[in-house]
Design a protein around this motif. Structure first.
Motif, short mmCIF file in Angstrom:
data_model
loop_
_atom_site.label_atom_id
_atom_site.label_comp_id
_atom_site.label_asym_id
_atom_site.label_seq_id
_atom_site.Cartn_x
_atom_site.Cartn_y
_atom_site.Cartn_z
N GLN A 45 0.75 -1.15 0.23
CA GLN A 45 -0.03 0.13 -0.34
C GLN A 45 0.43 1.25 -0.42
O GLN A 45 2.23 1.09 0.81
CB GLN A 45 -0.64 0.08 1.49
CG GLN A 45 -1.75 -0.68 1.14
CD GLN A 45 -3.62 0.28 1.40
OE1 GLN A 45 -3.57 1.15 1.50
NE2 GLN A 45 -4.45 -1.13 1.51
N ARG A 46 0.70 2.65 -0.60
CA ARG A 46 1.21 3.45 -1.24
C ARG A 46 0.81 4.17 1.07
O ARG A 46 -0.11 4.03 1.46
CB ARG A 46 0.65 4.50 -2.15
CG ARG A 46 0.64 3.89 -3.07
CD ARG A 46 0.31 4.64 -4.16
NE ARG A 46 0.80 4.47 -5.84
CZ ARG A 46 0.34 2.88 -6.37
NH1 ARG A 46 0.30 2.08 -5.54
NH2 ARG A 46 1.08 2.96 -6.94
N ILE A 87 -10.22 6.93 -4.21
CA ILE A 87 -9.42 6.58 -5.16
C ILE A 87 -8.77 4.97 -5.26
O ILE A 87 -8.82 3.80 -5.16
CB ILE A 87 -8.31 7.14 -4.36
CG1 ILE A 87 -8.76 8.28 -3.62
CG2 ILE A 87 -6.76 7.74 -5.44
CD1 ILE A 87 -8.97 9.42 -4.63
N ALA A 88 -8.38 5.42 -6.74
CA ALA A 88 -7.84 3.90 -7.29
C ALA A 88 -6.19 3.70 -6.31
O ALA A 88 -5.47 4.27 -6.44
CB ALA A 88 -7.37 3.85 -8.89
N PRO A 89 -6.45 2.32 -5.85
CA PRO A 89 -5.32 2.18 -5.31
C PRO A 89 -4.17 1.80 -6.36
O PRO A 89 -2.75 2.04 -5.55
CB PRO A 89 -5.76 0.26 -5.09
CG PRO A 89 -6.20 0.17 -6.13
CD PRO A 89 -7.45 1.03 -6.69
N THR A 90 -3.81 2.16 -7.71
CA THR A 90 -2.85 2.60 -8.15
C THR A 90 -2.18 3.87 -8.19
O THR A 90 -1.28 3.90 -8.63
CB THR A 90 -2.83 2.12 -9.74
OG1 THR A 90 -3.57 2.71 -10.17
CG2 THR A 90 -2.99 0.34 -9.86
N GLU A 91 -3.37 4.66 -7.73
CA GLU A 91 -2.61 6.06 -7.71
C GLU A 91 -1.72 6.79 -6.99
O GLU A 91 -1.73 6.03 -5.81
CB GLU A 91 -4.05 7.70 -7.81
CG GLU A 91 -3.79 9.14 -7.86
CD GLU A 91 -4.39 9.47 -8.05
OE1 GLU A 91 -4.56 10.85 -7.87
OE2 GLU A 91 -5.68 9.25 -8.23
N TRP A 92 -0.36 7.13 -7.57
CA TRP A 92 0.41 8.23 -6.83
C TRP A 92 0.07 9.32 -5.95
O TRP A 92 -0.73 9.99 -6.28
CB TRP A 92 1.47 8.20 -7.81
CG TRP A 92 2.57 6.83 -8.13
CD1 TRP A 92 2.38 5.81 -7.45
CD2 TRP A 92 2.92 7.25 -9.82
NE1 TRP A 92 3.00 4.81 -8.66
CE2 TRP A 92 3.30 5.49 -10.10
CE3 TRP A 92 2.66 7.88 -10.87
CZ2 TRP A 92 4.20 5.32 -10.86
CZ3 TRP A 92 4.08 7.13 -11.77
CH2 TRP A 92 3.88 6.58 -11.82
N GLY A 93 1.13 8.87 -5.20
CA GLY A 93 0.46 10.70 -4.31
C GLY A 93 1.45 11.90 -4.68
O GLY A 93 2.58 11.73 -5.43
N PRO A 94 0.91 12.67 -5.19
CA PRO A 94 0.89 13.98 -5.97
C PRO A 94 2.24 14.38 -5.21
O PRO A 94 3.70 14.58 -5.83
CB PRO A 94 0.11 15.16 -5.83
CG PRO A 94 -0.48 15.06 -5.00
CD PRO A 94 -0.57 13.43 -4.57
N LEU A 95 2.51 14.32 -4.37
CA LEU A 95 4.61 14.99 -3.34
C LEU A 95 5.28 13.98 -3.32
O LEU A 95 6.00 14.70 -3.95
CB LEU A 95 4.26 15.43 -1.95
CG LEU A 95 2.96 16.51 -2.34
CD1 LEU A 95 2.37 16.83 0.02
CD2 LEU A 95 3.71 17.81 -2.28
N GLU A 96 5.15 13.21 -3.20
CA GLU A 96 5.83 11.71 -3.40
C GLU A 96 6.13 11.38 -5.05
O GLU A 96 7.21 11.27 -5.39
CB GLU A 96 5.00 10.10 -3.45
CG GLU A 96 6.11 9.03 -2.94
CD GLU A 96 5.91 8.06 -2.49
OE1 GLU A 96 6.48 7.32 -1.50
OE2 GLU A 96 4.33 7.61 -2.52
#
Length: 235
Positions: free
Chosen positions: A9-10, A85-94
């Protein structure tokens, strides 16, 4: 019972899951203000950017509302449809931090191996950005063209696809919502100037200068999205 596939998990999702569970259990009442980002980060043992990504994810899903200059408040979800939110979405700051690593090097490669046509493509992209900013339109088209012009100069298809995927990820709901708070004409003009510094270093065939200019651009982008909510646009 059959075992389910385990996926990492992100971090922002792990934080959001904890906060969501507390809200669902009534630990935070409807209308209550959540603790400040810095306090949540300290309690969770994570960075403030990760907490910010989690809070934006919860806002997109309809669990909380960010009120600029005031705080983050719990919403009544009794009549709200879930929008996970889709589990594949990256966090923008990361994502910005990852782009700093990769695109610092693609800028250096462009300076070492790029041709006149590549610099011309960067210049055209900057002109598109400036024209869109003058019309008060978010200059995403020019921004994307600029970063693709840089990586295209490398002649490496894997790098081209990687940077394209990085950039296109900013169209996701978390990045879009976060940008809605902190992107404005002033920030666009700052970004245009940062792009010009990168282009100038590439044109001068200054690989280290191009790398430094790209790092500076990504660092400033990160700072813009990490600014105090008091500096955000009113919603």
């Amino acid at each position: 019972m059959p075992l389910q596939t385990v996926e990492p998990q992100r971090l922002y999702r792990q934080i959001a899951d904890q906060l969501r569970a507390l809200i669902a259990k009534g630990e935070f009442a409807v209308g209550a203000r959540l603790s400040a980002e810095r306090d949540l980060a300290k309690q969770l043992g994570v960075s403030r950017p990760s907490v910010r990504e989690a809070l934006i994810a919860l806002e997109v899903e309809g669990w909380v509302e960010v009120r600029t200059g005031s705080g983050v408040y719990v919403l009544d979800r009794s009549h709200r449809a879930a929008a996970p939110i889709a589990p594949t979405e990256w966090g923008p700051l990361e994502l910005i931090r990852a782009r700093r690593v990769i695109e610092g090097e693609t800028a250096a490669i462009a300076a070492a191996a790029g041709k006149r046509k590549d610099v011309d493509a960067m210049t055209r992209a900057i002109e598109v950005m400036r024209e869109m900013a003058d019309r008060k339109v978010m200059p995403l088209e020019g921004d994307r063209a600029f970063h693709l012009a840089i990586v295209t100069a490398s002649g490496n298809a894997v790098l081209v696809e990687t940077v394209q995927n990085f950039w296109d990820s900013r169209k996701g709901p978390i990045f879009t919502r976060l940008g809605g708070y902190f992107e404005n004409v002033s920030s666009w003009r700052s970004a245009i100037a940062e792009h010009e510094a990168i282009r100038d270093a590439v044109a001068a065939r200054d690989a280290e200068g191009a790398r430094v200019a790209m790092h500076a651009h990504m660092d400033k982008s990160h700072q813009r999205f990490s600014a105090s909510w008091r500096r955000a646009k009113p919603s």
